[in-house]
Write a protein that holds these residues in place. Sequence first.
Motif, PDB file in Angstrom:
ATOM      1  N   MET A   1     -17.251   9.943  12.766  1.00 26.63           N
ATOM      2  CA  MET A   1     -17.231  10.716  11.514  1.00 26.63           C
ATOM      3  C   MET A   1     -15.798  10.725  10.981  1.00 26.63           C
ATOM      4  SD  MET A   1     -18.621  12.619   9.262  1.00 26.63           S
ATOM      5  CE  MET A   1     -18.045  13.710   7.991  1.00 26.63           C
ATOM      6  N   HIS A   2     -15.551  10.067   9.849  1.00 23.71           N
ATOM      7  CA  HIS A   2     -14.192   9.969   9.311  1.00 23.71           C
ATOM      8  C   HIS A   2     -13.944  11.080   8.315  1.00 23.71           C
ATOM      9  CE1 HIS A   2     -10.505   8.448   7.686  1.00 23.71           C
ATOM     10  NE2 HIS A   2     -11.038   8.408   6.487  1.00 23.71           N
ATOM     11  N   PHE A   3     -12.968  11.951   8.625  1.00 26.42           N
ATOM     12  CA  PHE A   3     -12.524  12.928   7.635  1.00 26.42           C
ATOM     13  C   PHE A   3     -11.019  13.054   7.725  1.00 26.42           C
ATOM     14  CE2 PHE A   3     -13.913  15.480  11.350  1.00 26.42           C
ATOM     15  CZ  PHE A   3     -12.711  16.053  11.704  1.00 26.42           C
ATOM     16  N   ILE A   4     -10.423  13.751   6.735  1.00 19.28           N
ATOM     17  CA  ILE A   4      -8.972  13.884   6.654  1.00 19.28           C
ATOM     18  C   ILE A   4      -8.634  15.357   6.800  1.00 19.28           C
ATOM     19  CG2 ILE A   4      -6.950  13.489   5.217  1.00 19.28           C
ATOM     20  CD1 ILE A   4      -8.796  11.417   3.708  1.00 19.28           C
ATOM     21  N   SER A   5      -7.835  15.697   7.792  1.00 19.99           N
ATOM     22  CA  SER A   5      -7.472  17.098   7.995  1.00 19.99           C
ATOM     23  C   SER A   5      -6.318  17.478   7.083  1.00 19.99           C
ATOM     24  CB  SER A   5      -7.091  17.342   9.459  1.00 19.99           C
ATOM     25  OG  SER A   5      -5.796  16.847   9.710  1.00 19.99           O
ATOM     26  N   ASP A   6      -6.083  18.782   6.980  1.00 21.72           N
ATOM     27  CA  ASP A   6      -5.032  19.258   6.075  1.00 21.72           C
ATOM     28  C   ASP A   6      -3.637  18.928   6.580  1.00 21.72           C
ATOM     29  OD1 ASP A   6      -5.046  20.943   8.229  1.00 21.72           O
ATOM     30  OD2 ASP A   6      -5.141  22.815   7.087  1.00 21.72           O
ATOM     31  N   THR A   7      -3.513  18.415   7.813  1.00 15.18           N
ATOM     32  CA  THR A   7      -2.196  18.064   8.353  1.00 15.18           C
ATOM     33  C   THR A   7      -1.881  16.583   8.236  1.00 15.18           C
ATOM     34  OG1 THR A   7      -3.148  17.738  10.561  1.00 15.18           O
ATOM     35  CG2 THR A   7      -2.325  19.949  10.027  1.00 15.18           C
ATOM     36  N   GLU A   8      -2.799  15.786   7.670  1.00 18.19           N
ATOM     37  CA  GLU A   8      -2.584  14.334   7.592  1.00 18.19           C
ATOM     38  C   GLU A   8      -2.900  13.789   6.206  1.00 18.19           C
ATOM     39  OE1 GLU A   8      -4.962  12.882  10.806  1.00 18.19           O
ATOM     40  OE2 GLU A   8      -6.824  13.690   9.998  1.00 18.19           O
ATOM     41  N   PRO A   9      -2.201  14.292   5.166  1.00 19.62           N
ATOM     42  CA  PRO A   9      -2.489  13.844   3.798  1.00 19.62           C
ATOM     43  C   PRO A   9      -2.273  12.357   3.592  1.00 19.62           C
ATOM     44  CG  PRO A   9      -0.420  15.067   3.891  1.00 19.62           C
ATOM     45  CD  PRO A   9      -1.089  15.251   5.212  1.00 19.62           C
ATOM     46  N   GLN A  10      -1.417  11.715   4.418  1.00 19.66           N
ATOM     47  CA  GLN A  10      -1.157  10.291   4.252  1.00 19.66           C
ATOM     48  C   GLN A  10      -2.417   9.457   4.415  1.00 19.66           C
ATOM     49  OE1 GLN A  10      -0.154  12.134   6.795  1.00 19.66           O
ATOM     50  NE2 GLN A  10      -0.810  11.158   8.690  1.00 19.66           N
ATOM     51  N   LYS A  11      -3.425   9.994   5.138  1.00 17.48           N
ATOM     52  CA  LYS A  11      -4.666   9.239   5.350  1.00 17.48           C
ATOM     53  C   LYS A  11      -5.549   9.217   4.098  1.00 17.48           C
ATOM     54  CE  LYS A  11      -5.030   9.709  10.367  1.00 17.48           C
ATOM     55  NZ  LYS A  11      -5.906  10.108  11.497  1.00 17.48           N
ATOM     56  N   ALA A  12      -5.158   9.998   3.074  1.00 20.61           N
ATOM     57  CA  ALA A  12      -5.953  10.032   1.838  1.00 20.61           C
ATOM     58  C   ALA A  12      -5.727   8.804   0.971  1.00 20.61           C
ATOM     59  CB  ALA A  12      -5.619  11.291   1.033  1.00 20.61           C
ATOM     60  N   ALA A  13      -4.677   8.007   1.273  1.00 22.23           N
ATOM     61  CA  ALA A  13      -4.390   6.814   0.475  1.00 22.23           C
ATOM     62  C   ALA A  13      -5.522   5.809   0.622  1.00 22.23           C
ATOM     63  CB  ALA A  13      -3.075   6.190   0.930  1.00 22.23           C
ATOM     64  N   GLY A  14      -6.011   5.314  -0.520  1.00 16.51           N
ATOM     65  CA  GLY A  14      -7.023   4.264  -0.498  1.00 16.51           C
ATOM     66  C   GLY A  14      -8.450   4.759  -0.413  1.00 16.51           C
ATOM     67  N   LEU A 802      -1.631   0.872  -6.678  1.00 23.92           N
ATOM     68  CA  LEU A 802      -1.344   1.685  -5.499  1.00 23.92           C
ATOM     69  C   LEU A 802      -2.479   2.649  -5.165  1.00 23.92           C
ATOM     70  CD1 LEU A 802       2.464   2.460  -5.744  1.00 23.92           C
ATOM     71  CD2 LEU A 802       1.284   0.479  -4.840  1.00 23.92           C
ATOM     72  N   LYS A 803      -3.435   2.799  -6.075  1.00 21.81           N
ATOM     73  CA  LYS A 803      -4.631   3.563  -5.776  1.00 21.81           C
ATOM     74  C   LYS A 803      -5.584   2.765  -4.897  1.00 21.81           C
ATOM     75  CE  LYS A 803      -5.087   7.678  -7.883  1.00 21.81           C
ATOM     76  NZ  LYS A 803      -5.747   8.874  -7.343  1.00 21.81           N
ATOM     77  N   MET A 804      -5.549   1.447  -5.065  1.00 29.78           N
ATOM     78  CA  MET A 804      -6.529   0.583  -4.404  1.00 29.78           C
ATOM     79  C   MET A 804      -6.024  -0.026  -3.106  1.00 29.78           C
ATOM     80  SD  MET A 804      -9.462   0.467  -5.869  1.00 29.78           S
ATOM     81  CE  MET A 804     -10.206  -1.099  -5.398  1.00 29.78           C
ATOM     82  N   LEU A 805      -4.728  -0.383  -3.056  1.00 27.72           N
ATOM     83  CA  LEU A 805      -4.222  -1.102  -1.888  1.00 27.72           C
ATOM     84  C   LEU A 805      -3.335  -0.212  -1.037  1.00 27.72           C
ATOM     85  CD1 LEU A 805      -3.268  -4.603  -3.370  1.00 27.72           C
ATOM     86  CD2 LEU A 805      -5.432  -3.854  -2.373  1.00 27.72           C
ATOM     87  N   LYS A 806      -3.430  -0.391   0.283  1.00 30.21           N
ATOM     88  CA  LYS A 806      -2.535   0.317   1.185  1.00 30.21           C
ATOM     89  C   LYS A 806      -2.070  -0.646   2.267  1.00 30.21           C
ATOM     90  CE  LYS A 806      -6.030   2.353   4.280  1.00 30.21           C
ATOM     91  NZ  LYS A 806      -7.235   1.758   3.719  1.00 30.21           N
ATOM     92  N   THR A 807      -0.988  -0.289   2.909  1.00 31.75           N
ATOM     93  CA  THR A 807      -0.418  -1.142   3.948  1.00 31.75           C
ATOM     94  C   THR A 807      -1.472  -1.468   5.008  1.00 31.75           C
ATOM     95  OG1 THR A 807       1.810  -0.282   3.623  1.00 31.75           O
ATOM     96  CG2 THR A 807       1.334  -1.241   5.770  1.00 31.75           C
ATOM     97  N   GLY A 808      -1.569  -2.737   5.330  1.00 36.26           N
ATOM     98  CA  GLY A 808      -2.530  -3.183   6.334  1.00 36.26           C
ATOM     99  C   GLY A 808      -3.751  -3.854   5.755  1.00 36.26           C
ATOM    100  N   ASP A 809      -4.061  -3.598   4.466  1.00 33.47           N
ATOM    101  CA  ASP A 809      -5.190  -4.289   3.831  1.00 33.47           C
ATOM    102  C   ASP A 809      -4.936  -5.793   3.825  1.00 33.47           C
ATOM    103  OD1 ASP A 809      -6.353  -1.873   3.304  1.00 33.47           O
ATOM    104  OD2 ASP A 809      -5.797  -1.809   1.191  1.00 33.47           O
ATOM    105  N   GLU A 810      -6.002  -6.562   3.980  1.00 33.84           N
ATOM    106  CA  GLU A 810      -5.887  -8.013   3.860  1.00 33.84           C
ATOM    107  C   GLU A 810      -6.463  -8.433   2.518  1.00 33.84           C
ATOM    108  OE1 GLU A 810      -6.977 -12.187   6.208  1.00 33.84           O
ATOM    109  OE2 GLU A 810      -7.722 -10.261   6.957  1.00 33.84           O
TER     110      GLU A 810
END
Length: 825
Positions: A1-14, A802-810
Motif C-alpha cells: 500500500m503506497h502512501f506518503i506520510s507527513d514527514t516525507e513530502p519529497q515522495k510527493a514528486a511525480g 518537473l511535474k512529470m519527471l523525477k530523478t531515476g525515471d527512465e
Amino acid sequence: MHFISDTEPQKAAGVTIGGKAENLFRLKRFGMPVPRFVVIPWETLLAGFSESEMVACLTDAFDNTSQFAVRSSATGEDGAAFSFAGQFESYLSVRPDELAGRIEDVRRSAFSERVTAYRKHHGLPGVGEVAVIVQEMVDADAAGVAFGANPLTGNRHEKVINAVFGLGDGLVSGERNADQFVLNGVEIQYIPSNDQAEPALTDAQIHRLGEILDTLARELGQPQDIEFAVRNHEIYLLQTRPITTLAERPAGNYILWDNSNIIESYPGVTTPLTFSFISKSYEVAYKLFSAYLGVSESVIRKNERVFANTLGFLNGRVYYNLKTWYHMLAMLPGYSINARYMEKMMGVKEQFDIPESYRLPKGKAWWSILKMAVQMLFRFKALPRKRREFMQLVDSTIAAYKAIPFAEKSAGELMQLYLDFEQKLLLEWKAPLLNDFFAMIWFGMLQKQCEQFTGGKNPNLHNDLLCGSNDIISVQPVHRSIAIAARIAGAPALKNLFLQQNEHQIHQTLLASTDPEFAGVSADIERYIADFGERCVGELKLETISYGQEPAKFIKVLKFYVETGITGAQFSGAREDVIRRNAEQEIARCLKGKTLQRWKMGLTLRYTRELVSARENLRYERTRAFGIVREIFTFIGKRFYTDGVLGNARDIFYLTKEEIFAYIEGTAVTQDVKALVALRQEAFQTYTRRGTLSERFATYGVPYQGNDFFSTDRIEKPKGDLKGIGCSPGRVTGRVRVVLDPAEVPSLNGDILVASSTDPGWVTLFPGALGIIVERGSLLSHSAIVSREMGKPCIVGVTGLLKMLKTGDEIEMDGSTGIIRMIAR
C-alpha cells in the motif's frame, strides 16, 4: 500500500496528491501545528488496493489511532481560483475497520453529479484526479474557520473567525450557528450566536489564530481561509486555502508578467542590488533600441515611465512587464498601419489599452517606416565593424579596471568608478542590441526557408545547419577545463590529489607546491580564471561568487571531471560536423537545380550562423562587464563592513544601488543600514521558501495586493508523451537527473539533465550529460545553442516538465522532434 506520510513530502514528486494535501505539506513546512496525516495518491487509488493491507499499513503509521478523518484532495481543490468547497465527500470519526470503505467513498465522489456540474459551471475539464487524506482525528473542544481578510468587504486589516463548541462539521455544512469574531489589530469584535451561552474561543486563542493567519499570508503571498480545531487549549490546523470569495479585484492597471526568457539570466530569488542595477540597464537599453527603430525622442521622453518599468520584481524574482513591452511595440511607426500584423510578428498574445497619441497619420507612418528600413539596412551592413569596435571597447575598459587597486579605494571613490564605468561601457550597448534584433530576424527566416524548401519533412533542419560553428565562446570553457582535467588525470600524483582531497585543500596544495607538474596545472587554472573567471552559475547576478573571487569553485568542477573520467576525446567536434554536413547535403538535394533558391538559402545560412554565434559571444562580454560591477560593489561592501555600516561585507547585496549611493552622498532616508539589511534578508528567505512562481500570470490594481503569483497547483500534468521544442538532434534513452542547483550535483555520469532553467554557468554540467531537457527556454536560449555546439540532444520549453519527471525515471528523448517518452518510473 503506497502512501506518503507527513514527514516525507519529497515522495510527493511525480504523483498526484491534490491541492489540499499540498497545502497541508506547506503548513508543516512553516512549522504549523497539523495533526498527523498520510496522503494516498490518485495513482495508488487507481491501481486498486487490498483492504486488509490498507488497514494494517495505516494503523501502523498512526500507532493504533482509534479514529480518523478521511478527506478528498483533488487537483485544483483549495486553489486560489476554485475551492471545490463541499463538492467532495469527507468523513470524520472513522474507525479503523471503516477506513477502506470511506476511502473508496471519497474516491467515488470525484465522479458525482454535483462535482460534474461544478466543473461544467466553471468551465473546467472533465473528471479530475482525487487523492485521499487520512488524518488523525482531533476530538475538538471547539472548531471553526478563519479568514485572513474579510471575505465580504475585502478589508485586509480585518480577520474574521467563526467557531462552535465541539467538531466543526456542523459549521462547515451550515447546520449550526457560530460565534463570530472580527479581529482588527488587537481589538476583537464579538458577535455571539443564538446556540451558545459563552464564547467558543478565548481572547488568547483568537489572537493566536490572528498570528497564524499573518504568518500564512506572508509565507503564501495572500490571505488564507483555514479550518482549525482546539483541543486542551491547543490549536490544530486542518487545512488552508486562498480566500476565493474576496471582493472583486480593482479595475484597471492590468499587467501581464512573464519570465520565460529572463529566467535564464536571473533564475530563482535575486537580491535588491542586482535588480536595481539591471532595471536601470534595461531602461537605457530599450530607450536606445526604440530610437534605433524610429521612435522619436519626444515620444520616448513622454513615456519615461514605460521604459522605467520594463522589469518587475515579484517575490524576489525578475519578470518582464509585458504591458510596457506592448506599449513600446505600439510606439513603432508601423504600428499605426497594421497593429494586428505587428502583434503577430512579435508574438504578442495580450492586448492593452494604447494611448491614441502613439498613432501616427498614415502618410507620416509610411515615411517613418521607409526611413527606418533604410537606416536599419545601413546598420546591418555596419554591424560587423560595430561588433569589433564594441569588443575592443570592452577589452580596453575591462583591462583598465582590472588594473585598479579597488581595495585601496574609499566608498566614494568606488562609487565614482562605477559611474564612470557605466558611462564608458554599460551605456554603450548598441552593437549587442542590434545583433540580437537581426539574429532573431535571420533565424526566423532560416527556419521558414528550411520548412518551405523541404516541405516540413525535417522540422529540426535549421538547428542541424547551425551545429559545429566552432566560434562560440561558450563552448571554450568546457574544452579548456576538460583539457586541464585530462592533464591532471594523466599525472598519477595530481590525479591522486584531486581524488582524495576537497577543492579547498587542492587549491592550497597547488599554491604551495614547487613541483613542476603541480605548478604547470596551477598556471593552467590561473590562465583559465583570467579568461573565464566570470562564467559561472548565476553569472549575471551581482551576489554570485565567481571563480575569479573563489578559485576553489572551479577546482571543484575539475575534480568532478577527474572523478567521472571525462576526457577531451569526447569533444573532438566530429559529431557536430557530421550533423552539420548531413543537413547541408539534405538542403542541397532539395534545392538541386534551383540556383536562385540555393543562393538565397546560402545567404540566409551565412548571416544566421554569424549572428547567432555573435549573439552568444556578445552575451559573454556582458558577463565580463557585470564582473567588474560585481567587484566594485563587493569592495564597497568590504569598506562598509570595515567602517561598521554593515555586519557582513556581503550584506551590501541586500541594498539597492540607489540606497548605497544615497548613503555615500548623504541623501539616505534610512541611516540604520543594518536594520534595513535584516528586513531584506528576512524577505529574501521568505521568498525562497515560497518556491517557484508561475512562468506567466496577470495582476490587477497594485500587483502586491490581492494577486496570486503562484501556479504550482494549476500546472496541469500533461497527458501522454511530453513535448517541447527540439533544439539539438539525437535520440537517446537514459536515466533522469533532476537538477535544481548545479552547485550541489557531484556527477551526472551519463544521466539526462532535467532542469527548470539554465544559465551559461551550467555548461560545466553538460559534458557529463547524455542529453539536456529544460522546462523554460527557446531555440535561441543558451542551453539550445551550446547543446548544438557540443552535439548533445536538447529539448527546451517543456510545459509541466518537473511535474512529470523525477530523478531515476527512465525516458527516451528525441532532440529533433522534441518528444519525451516515459519508459519506466
